[in-house]
Design an enzyme around this catalytic site. Sequence first.
Site, PDB file in Angstrom:
ATOM      1  N   PRO A   1       4.094 -42.205   2.434  1.00  0.00           N
ATOM      2  CA  PRO A   1       4.566 -43.400   2.909  1.00  0.00           C
ATOM      3  C   PRO A   1       5.092 -44.425   1.825  1.00  0.00           C
ATOM      4  CG  PRO A   1       3.117 -43.169   3.685  1.00  0.00           C
ATOM      5  CD  PRO A   1       2.664 -42.232   2.881  1.00  0.00           C
ATOM      6  N   GLU A   2       6.508 -44.672   1.743  1.00  0.00           N
ATOM      7  CA  GLU A   2       7.230 -45.979   0.780  1.00  0.00           C
ATOM      8  C   GLU A   2       7.707 -46.589   2.110  1.00  0.00           C
ATOM      9  OE1 GLU A   2       7.706 -44.700  -3.736  1.00  0.00           O
ATOM     10  OE2 GLU A   2       6.421 -43.276  -3.028  1.00  0.00           O
TER      11      GLU A   2
ATOM     12  N   LYS B   1       5.568 -51.333   2.674  1.00  0.00           N
ATOM     13  CA  LYS B   1       4.665 -50.805   3.391  1.00  0.00           C
ATOM     14  C   LYS B   1       3.739 -51.183   4.360  1.00  0.00           C
ATOM     15  CE  LYS B   1       4.603 -49.424  -1.092  1.00  0.00           C
ATOM     16  NZ  LYS B   1       3.355 -48.434  -2.243  1.00  0.00           N
TER      17      LYS B   1
ATOM     18  N   HIS C   1      -7.222 -34.668  12.587  1.00  0.00           N
ATOM     19  CA  HIS C   1      -7.123 -35.949  11.782  1.00  0.00           C
ATOM     20  C   HIS C   1      -6.663 -37.062  12.748  1.00  0.00           C
ATOM     21  CE1 HIS C   1      -6.152 -33.036   8.126  1.00  0.00           C
ATOM     22  NE2 HIS C   1      -6.765 -33.466   8.517  1.00  0.00           N
TER      23      HIS C   1
ATOM     24  N   ARG D   1      -5.894 -38.686   4.857  1.00  0.00           N
ATOM     25  CA  ARG D   1      -7.067 -39.199   3.644  1.00  0.00           C
ATOM     26  C   ARG D   1      -7.570 -40.342   4.275  1.00  0.00           C
ATOM     27  NH1 ARG D   1      -2.562 -37.776  -1.207  1.00  0.00           N
ATOM     28  NH2 ARG D   1      -2.572 -35.160   0.205  1.00  0.00           N
TER      29      ARG D   1
ATOM     30  N   ARG E   1       5.781 -61.328 -16.117  1.00  0.00           N
ATOM     31  CA  ARG E   1       5.011 -60.896 -16.063  1.00  0.00           C
ATOM     32  C   ARG E   1       4.435 -60.008 -17.811  1.00  0.00           C
ATOM     33  NH1 ARG E   1       1.733 -59.001 -11.612  1.00  0.00           N
ATOM     34  NH2 ARG E   1       2.345 -60.897 -10.026  1.00  0.00           N
TER      35      ARG E   1
ATOM     36  N   ARG F   1      -1.448 -41.333 -12.300  1.00  0.00           N
ATOM     37  CA  ARG F   1      -0.393 -40.829 -11.365  1.00  0.00           C
ATOM     38  C   ARG F   1       0.815 -39.973 -12.375  1.00  0.00           C
ATOM     39  NH1 ARG F   1       0.438 -45.904  -8.007  1.00  0.00           N
ATOM     40  NH2 ARG F   1      -1.466 -45.999  -8.290  1.00  0.00           N
TER      41      ARG F   1
END
Length: 288
Positions: free
Chosen positions: A2-3, A61, A97, A116, A159, A269
């Site tokens: 989920p974003e 989020k 769950h 999870r 950054r 990832r």
Amino acid sequence: MPELPEVETVRRGLAARVSGASVAAVEVLHPRSVRRHVAGPEDFIARLVDRRFGVPERRGKYLWLPLDSGEALVAHLGMSGQFRIFDRAEDSDLGPHVRVRILLASGADMRFLDQRTFGGLAVDSVDARGVPTSVQHIALDPFDAEYDRDQAVARVRGRRTELKRALLDQQVVSGIGNIYADEALWRARLNFARPTDALTRAQGRLILDAAREVMAEALQLGGTSFDALYVKVNGESGYFERSLDAYGREGEPCARCGTLIRRVGFMNRSSFFCPRCQPTPRRRPSSP
DNA sequence: CGGAGCTCCTGGGGGC
DNA sequence: TGCCCCCAGGAGCTCC
């Protein structure tokens, strides 16, 4: 995964179903799902029972339901969190769950499921603007009324790292996860490893506008669902997966140039990109 | 203090 | 067929 579009889809579902509802009882079935509530599960329950929900809000989020106590129920879906609402509580066959159950005075059954357990719930205090303490460090997302794109561009360019790292940093701009980062980079024709401090302002605007655009399109389709791990509060899937141009498309032709999409490991990832449209930068982030 | 790496977690799926 | 291991990754935490 989920974003922002998936979380916003959930927020809208909750807004329609539980705004104004009162909490009758709460069951914590897995303590890890309330680990962010440092005072413990009993305190979590006590702060919810007999409280009434306001209209749910979201930043990036994170989503939260204001409470009439002046606090808020804060939720993060993590990797696999879901809310499901049932009109009536059915005690049989909860499934493996369901982590937290919130029984409403109306008789409805609001469940937080999380395979999870990376996600979780907490009751938190809020500031004068209604933002929970635990969300205050999160940057505004591209759909926030106060979002300032040029400020976000300045944070990215300030950054000294690689572009995708900055996009995934929720303190630079919030709401973007691995899928929409890859999609935005593909649209902007920028490689994930581009050094942020060598990015032009125009490129910064390009990538942040692409992120906003791709997330807006995904939201229109109800978000991205790969499997039953992400569903709306009524259990239905979103349909954006079929619109993805880069993520998950290793070995398939790029929709722009036909070059096969590549997948490489990055930040523990996967990153999917077109090696022709998004060429790998020659040099690593600038060094003296 | 910013950046980068580590860690939490579980079920599905691939490989043998 | 069965089992083992890898993989998915958001974000807080720790270390440098």
